[in-house]
Design a protein around this motif. Structure first.
Motif, PDB file in Angstrom:
ATOM      1  N   ALA A 299      17.395 -67.767  13.569  1.00 51.74           N
ATOM      2  CA  ALA A 299      17.690 -66.804  12.507  1.00 51.74           C
ATOM      3  C   ALA A 299      16.438 -66.686  11.659  1.00 51.74           C
ATOM      4  CB  ALA A 299      18.875 -67.259  11.659  1.00 51.74           C
ATOM      5  N   ASP A 300      16.188 -65.507  11.117  1.00 48.54           N
ATOM      6  CA  ASP A 300      14.921 -65.250  10.431  1.00 48.54           C
ATOM      7  C   ASP A 300      14.843 -65.891   9.053  1.00 48.54           C
ATOM      8  OD1 ASP A 300      14.276 -63.769  12.629  1.00 48.54           O
ATOM      9  OD2 ASP A 300      14.544 -61.819  11.688  1.00 48.54           O
ATOM     10  N   PHE A 301      15.995 -66.232   8.451  1.00 48.69           N
ATOM     11  CA  PHE A 301      15.985 -66.721   7.076  1.00 48.69           C
ATOM     12  C   PHE A 301      16.808 -67.994   6.933  1.00 48.69           C
ATOM     13  CE2 PHE A 301      15.205 -62.162   6.694  1.00 48.69           C
ATOM     14  CZ  PHE A 301      14.120 -62.132   5.826  1.00 48.69           C
ATOM     15  N   THR A 302      16.419 -68.794   5.938  1.00 52.18           N
ATOM     16  CA  THR A 302      17.187 -69.953   5.505  1.00 52.18           C
ATOM     17  C   THR A 302      17.620 -69.706   4.055  1.00 52.18           C
ATOM     18  OG1 THR A 302      15.230 -71.101   4.648  1.00 52.18           O
ATOM     19  CG2 THR A 302      15.754 -71.424   6.981  1.00 52.18           C
ATOM     20  N   ASP A 303      18.369 -70.645   3.481  1.00 54.59           N
ATOM     21  CA  ASP A 303      18.763 -70.503   2.072  1.00 54.59           C
ATOM     22  C   ASP A 303      17.535 -70.288   1.182  1.00 54.59           C
ATOM     23  OD1 ASP A 303      21.435 -70.834   2.645  1.00 54.59           O
ATOM     24  OD2 ASP A 303      21.404 -73.000   2.355  1.00 54.59           O
ATOM     25  N   LYS A 304      16.512 -71.073   1.445  1.00 53.78           N
ATOM     26  CA  LYS A 304      15.311 -71.034   0.603  1.00 53.78           C
ATOM     27  C   LYS A 304      14.523 -69.741   0.787  1.00 53.78           C
ATOM     28  CE  LYS A 304      10.940 -73.532  -0.027  1.00 53.78           C
ATOM     29  NZ  LYS A 304      10.162 -74.726   0.403  1.00 53.78           N
ATOM     30  N   THR A 305      14.233 -69.380   2.039  1.00 50.66           N
ATOM     31  CA  THR A 305      13.397 -68.198   2.272  1.00 50.66           C
ATOM     32  C   THR A 305      14.150 -66.907   1.956  1.00 50.66           C
ATOM     33  OG1 THR A 305      14.019 -68.154   4.623  1.00 50.66           O
ATOM     34  CG2 THR A 305      12.039 -69.389   4.024  1.00 50.66           C
ATOM     35  N   ALA A 306      15.474 -66.905   2.138  1.00 56.53           N
ATOM     36  CA  ALA A 306      16.250 -65.707   1.806  1.00 56.53           C
ATOM     37  C   ALA A 306      16.237 -65.458   0.300  1.00 56.53           C
ATOM     38  CB  ALA A 306      17.685 -65.848   2.304  1.00 56.53           C
ATOM     39  N   ALA A 307      16.426 -66.523  -0.491  1.00 53.91           N
ATOM     40  CA  ALA A 307      16.409 -66.366  -1.945  1.00 53.91           C
ATOM     41  C   ALA A 307      15.040 -65.914  -2.430  1.00 53.91           C
ATOM     42  CB  ALA A 307      16.798 -67.686  -2.613  1.00 53.91           C
ATOM     43  N   CYS A 308      13.988 -66.484  -1.837  1.00 56.21           N
ATOM     44  CA  CYS A 308      12.627 -66.104  -2.232  1.00 56.21           C
ATOM     45  C   CYS A 308      12.362 -64.637  -1.911  1.00 56.21           C
ATOM     46  CB  CYS A 308      11.624 -67.009  -1.526  1.00 56.21           C
ATOM     47  SG  CYS A 308       9.895 -66.650  -1.911  1.00 56.21           S
ATOM     48  N   THR A 309      12.755 -64.198  -0.713  1.00 60.28           N
ATOM     49  CA  THR A 309      12.520 -62.815  -0.302  1.00 60.28           C
ATOM     50  C   THR A 309      13.328 -61.842  -1.156  1.00 60.28           C
ATOM     51  OG1 THR A 309      12.088 -63.534   1.964  1.00 60.28           O
ATOM     52  CG2 THR A 309      12.628 -61.206   1.633  1.00 60.28           C
ATOM     53  N   ALA A 310      14.600 -62.164  -1.388  1.00 65.96           N
ATOM     54  CA  ALA A 310      15.442 -61.281  -2.201  1.00 65.96           C
ATOM     55  C   ALA A 310      14.902 -61.179  -3.625  1.00 65.96           C
ATOM     56  CB  ALA A 310      16.880 -61.787  -2.208  1.00 65.96           C
ATOM     57  N   ARG A 311      14.430 -62.289  -4.170  1.00 64.12           N
ATOM     58  CA  ARG A 311      13.889 -62.268  -5.530  1.00 64.12           C
ATOM     59  C   ARG A 311      12.641 -61.396  -5.609  1.00 64.12           C
ATOM     60  NH1 ARG A 311      12.817 -67.247  -5.945  1.00 64.12           N
ATOM     61  NH2 ARG A 311      10.571 -67.091  -5.650  1.00 64.12           N
ATOM     62  N   GLU A 312      11.801 -61.464  -4.585  1.00 64.47           N
ATOM     63  CA  GLU A 312      10.600 -60.625  -4.580  1.00 64.47           C
ATOM     64  C   GLU A 312      10.966 -59.144  -4.571  1.00 64.47           C
ATOM     65  OE1 GLU A 312       8.735 -61.992  -1.082  1.00 64.47           O
ATOM     66  OE2 GLU A 312       7.917 -63.823  -1.965  1.00 64.47           O
ATOM     67  N   GLN A 313      12.021 -58.795  -3.835  1.00 67.00           N
ATOM     68  CA  GLN A 313      12.398 -57.380  -3.725  1.00 67.00           C
ATOM     69  C   GLN A 313      13.114 -56.870  -4.968  1.00 67.00           C
ATOM     70  OE1 GLN A 313      11.031 -55.811  -1.250  1.00 67.00           O
ATOM     71  NE2 GLN A 313      10.275 -57.821  -0.578  1.00 67.00           N
ATOM     72  N   LEU A 314      13.577 -57.792  -5.823  1.00 65.68           N
ATOM     73  CA  LEU A 314      14.211 -57.363  -7.076  1.00 65.68           C
ATOM     74  C   LEU A 314      13.266 -56.519  -7.917  1.00 65.68           C
ATOM     75  CD1 LEU A 314      16.210 -60.457  -8.376  1.00 65.68           C
ATOM     76  CD2 LEU A 314      17.142 -58.245  -7.723  1.00 65.68           C
ATOM     77  N   TYR A 315      11.991 -56.772  -7.795  1.00 69.19           N
ATOM     78  CA  TYR A 315      11.028 -56.086  -8.657  1.00 69.19           C
ATOM     79  C   TYR A 315      10.705 -54.676  -8.157  1.00 69.19           C
ATOM     80  CZ  TYR A 315      10.715 -60.521 -10.951  1.00 69.19           C
ATOM     81  OH  TYR A 315      11.051 -61.667 -11.652  1.00 69.19           O
ATOM     82  N   ARG A 316      11.358 -54.267  -7.072  1.00 71.32           N
ATOM     83  CA  ARG A 316      11.289 -52.873  -6.642  1.00 71.32           C
ATOM     84  C   ARG A 316      12.463 -52.080  -7.206  1.00 71.32           C
ATOM     85  NH1 ARG A 316      10.106 -53.267  -0.226  1.00 71.32           N
ATOM     86  NH2 ARG A 316      10.122 -51.007  -0.457  1.00 71.32           N
ATOM     87  N   ILE A 317      13.315 -52.761  -7.961  1.00 71.20           N
ATOM     88  CA  ILE A 317      14.492 -52.145  -8.579  1.00 71.20           C
ATOM     89  C   ILE A 317      14.203 -51.930 -10.058  1.00 71.20           C
ATOM     90  CG2 ILE A 317      16.957 -52.471  -9.094  1.00 71.20           C
ATOM     91  CD1 ILE A 317      17.085 -54.242  -6.577  1.00 71.20           C
ATOM     92  N   SER A 318      14.709 -50.850 -10.608  1.00 68.76           N
ATOM     93  CA  SER A 318      14.444 -50.521 -12.009  1.00 68.76           C
ATOM     94  C   SER A 318      14.887 -51.665 -12.916  1.00 68.76           C
ATOM     95  CB  SER A 318      15.186 -49.233 -12.392  1.00 68.76           C
ATOM     96  OG  SER A 318      16.582 -49.402 -12.231  1.00 68.76           O
ATOM     97  N   PRO A 319      14.157 -51.930 -13.998  1.00 68.31           N
ATOM     98  CA  PRO A 319      14.459 -53.062 -14.886  1.00 68.31           C
ATOM     99  C   PRO A 319      15.876 -53.038 -15.453  1.00 68.31           C
ATOM    100  CG  PRO A 319      12.283 -52.180 -15.357  1.00 68.31           C
ATOM    101  CD  PRO A 319      12.915 -51.240 -14.388  1.00 68.31           C
ATOM    102  N   ASP A 320      16.413 -51.857 -15.747  1.00 65.86           N
ATOM    103  CA  ASP A 320      17.747 -51.804 -16.339  1.00 65.86           C
ATOM    104  C   ASP A 320      18.839 -52.205 -15.353  1.00 65.86           C
ATOM    105  OD1 ASP A 320      17.193 -49.597 -14.816  1.00 65.86           O
ATOM    106  OD2 ASP A 320      18.455 -48.237 -15.992  1.00 65.86           O
ATOM    107  N   ALA A 321      18.579 -52.146 -14.043  1.00 63.59           N
ATOM    108  CA  ALA A 321      19.569 -52.552 -13.043  1.00 63.59           C
ATOM    109  C   ALA A 321      19.228 -53.886 -12.395  1.00 63.59           C
ATOM    110  CB  ALA A 321      19.691 -51.478 -11.966  1.00 63.59           C
TER     111      ALA A 321
END
Length: 547
Positions: A299-321
């Protein structure tokens, strides 16, 4: 001369129209036969081919010697269209026509024997576009009336008997070669089941098995997938995100990466030595963009790498959301497609492990240490192979997309992983075209509007960032590979070290921390890190051997 031309024209029309009429009768007969076969529930493979060969032979061999003579005369001057016509016609009747008919017989036999999917054209194509798509899941099993289960082997990891966490050391050197610590794998024989019948009755879904097959044409050609990376990111990513959003109900879907796979082409790009084909991606410019097949269950992700990747992509979302997205569920979904324009996949299919037969104890976390960073991946231990149920979708066409889970943050979900790998089909032949595919990795966000403070800041919580010591150690390792730094940075460093070592040391520390903390930097070790964590990393570096 004009009279002779008219005579030839009339003769040509007569002898060409007659075979065309015959062709119409043959085509009508073929259509009626195929319609009868289709109503009976199956279409035999050889019957349409033999009918087609008969049409080709009947029509081409029926062209008279006069037509052949006129065709040859087109290459001559009108001055030569005189008295030798009868002689040439006689000559053609006795020799050329006999040879032409023998040639046509040979071509017809080959046409009947060569599998249709190995020939370009309409025989290996399927309808595409909106007119051919009644629904995302409609009629996906209609071409496969009988299940085609396959007995093959799957690559499993042999977990260390001492219980220690396995690790791989990789270092990219010149030419893209890798030095690595080998892990031990075993090839386990399993039955890979055809999932199309189960899909037709609702037995396969992202919730039940971790995967789903959908009908979704693309506007990109096969050439685009190989040669136009910008078009993939600008157009294909949007197509995939829209499809994943519809299939999952996610509010936001972000495409983060893609990989094109074609093993023969990948081997060719690295000089023909299959041993140099990297088994683990390094993102090095020396490694070709086209990759080989992944042959080990993972599988491409673990608990650690999935959280890290998702957190990085949060910054492509507008600050208010962003805060609502950080508190909600996130799911990693891969979109896998055959990119060939001339036929379905016949070998090296993608096998997916039915997530309902996977338990957390089957997953083995493997540490992967590269020259400039470390990460981890999830593989599967061989001790559980007898319990696992593997599935696949045979003969996937370009207008079909396989979606499968790579991670689900909701621990209450019955299926959180869809482990996958490539496998060989024993029924494949030498004429089958090598598998050509693309996979796109996406992050799906399901925002939470709950005001429950127990959720904290979710992905933005301090505990979701790596510890300061871990970040510091990774930054320290990056100093061991200055050849990977930009040329202007290396030149600047040489000059400044000669002037004032303590000052340039502090400047490099600050530069590396800022770069890895930048919320817009998807490659940062702690993208979006709070100032307190940045200060902790700085203090750790100041007490280390960084200087």
């Amino acid at each position: 001369k004009d009279a002779i031309r008219m005579q030839y024209l009339c003769s040509s029309v007569r002898h060409v129209v007659t075979p065309i009429c015959t062709s119409g009768r043959w085509l009508f007969s073929l259509a009626a036969s195929c319609g009868a076969f289709a109503r009976a529930g199956s279409v035999p493979v050889m019957a349409p081919r033999c009918c087609l060969a008969s049409i080709v032979f009947t029509n081409l061999a029926a062209v008279s010697p006069t037509v052949l003579a006129v065709g040859l005369s087109a290459f001559r001057s009108p001055d030569h269209l005189g008295g030798d016509l009868a002689l040439r016609q006689s000559h053609l009747r006795t020799e050329d026509v006999a040879g032409a008919r023998l040639l046509l017989v040979g071509v017809s036999v080959l046409l009947a024997l060569v599998p249709p999917h190995s020939r370009p054209g309409t025989l290996c194509s399927r309808p595409s576009g909106e007119a051919a798509v009644q629904s995302r899941e409609g009629d996906l099993d209609s071409d496969h009336p009988r299940p085609r289960d396959v007995r093959s082997t799957i690559g499993y990891l042999k977990a260390p008997e001492d219980g220690k966490r396995p690790r791989i050391n990789l270092c990219v050197v010149s030419g893209g070669e890798q030095v690595e610590t080998e892990l031990e794998y075993s090839r386990e024989e399993v039955l890979v089941r055809d999932a199309r019948p189960a899909l037709a009755v609702g037995g396969v879904s992202l919730a039940k098995t971790g995967c789903i097959l959908l009908r979704s044409p693309t506007t990109l050609t096969m050439h685009d997938f190989y040669a136009d990376r910008e078009r993939i990111q600008a157009v294909y990513y949007d197509e995939v995100c829209q499809l994943v959003k519809e299939a999952t109900g996610a509010e936001t879907v972000v495409a983060i990466h893609h990989q094109v796979r074609n093993q023969p082409r990948a081997v060719e790009l690295i000089g023909g030595d299959v041993n140099k084909l990297p088994r683990y991606k390094t993102n090095s410019p020396d490694v070709p963009a086209v990759d080989g097949y992944a042959v080990y269950a993972h599988a491409d992700f673990t608990d650690k790498t999935a959280a890290c990747t998702a957190r990085e992509q949060l910054y492509r979302i507008s600050p208010d959301a962003r805060q609502a997205h950080a508190r909600g569920r996130y799911v990693m979904i891969n979109a896998w497609r055959n990119i060939s324009d001339c036929g379905p996949i016949r070998n090296h299919h993608l096998a997916v492990l039915d997530g309902s037969t996977l338990v957390p104890e089957d997953i083995v976390i493997v540490d992967m240490h590269y020259g400039t960073f470390s990460t981890e991946c999830a593989q599967v231990a061989n001790k559980a192979s007898a319990r696992h149920r593997w599935i696949y979708f045979p003969e996937m066409h370009k207008d079909e997309v396989l979606l499968f889970k790579q991670y689900d943050s909701d621990q209450q979900e019955p299926v959180r992983y869809a482990v996958h790998c490539s496998f060989d089909d024993p029924a494949a032949t030498a004429v089958d075209v090598p598998r050509q595919s693309i996979e796109v990795r996406t992050v799906c966000f399901f925002p939470s509007d709950s005001s429950d403070d127990s959720q904290g800041e979710g992905l933005l919580s301090s505990w979701n960032f790596p510890p300061a010591a871990e970040v510091g150690r990774q930054l320290l390792k990056q100093l061991d590979f200055p050849e990977l730094w930009p040329d202007d940075t290396r030149q600047w460093l040489r000059i400044e070290l000669a002037r004032d070592t303590p000052a340039v040391t502090a400047a490099v520390m600050a530069l590396m921390i800022d770069w890895n903390s930048d919320p817009n930097n998807a490659d940062g070790l702690m993208a979006g890190a709070p100032p307190a964590l940045q200060e902790e990393v700085l203090q750790w570096l100041q007490t280390s051997e960084f200087k």
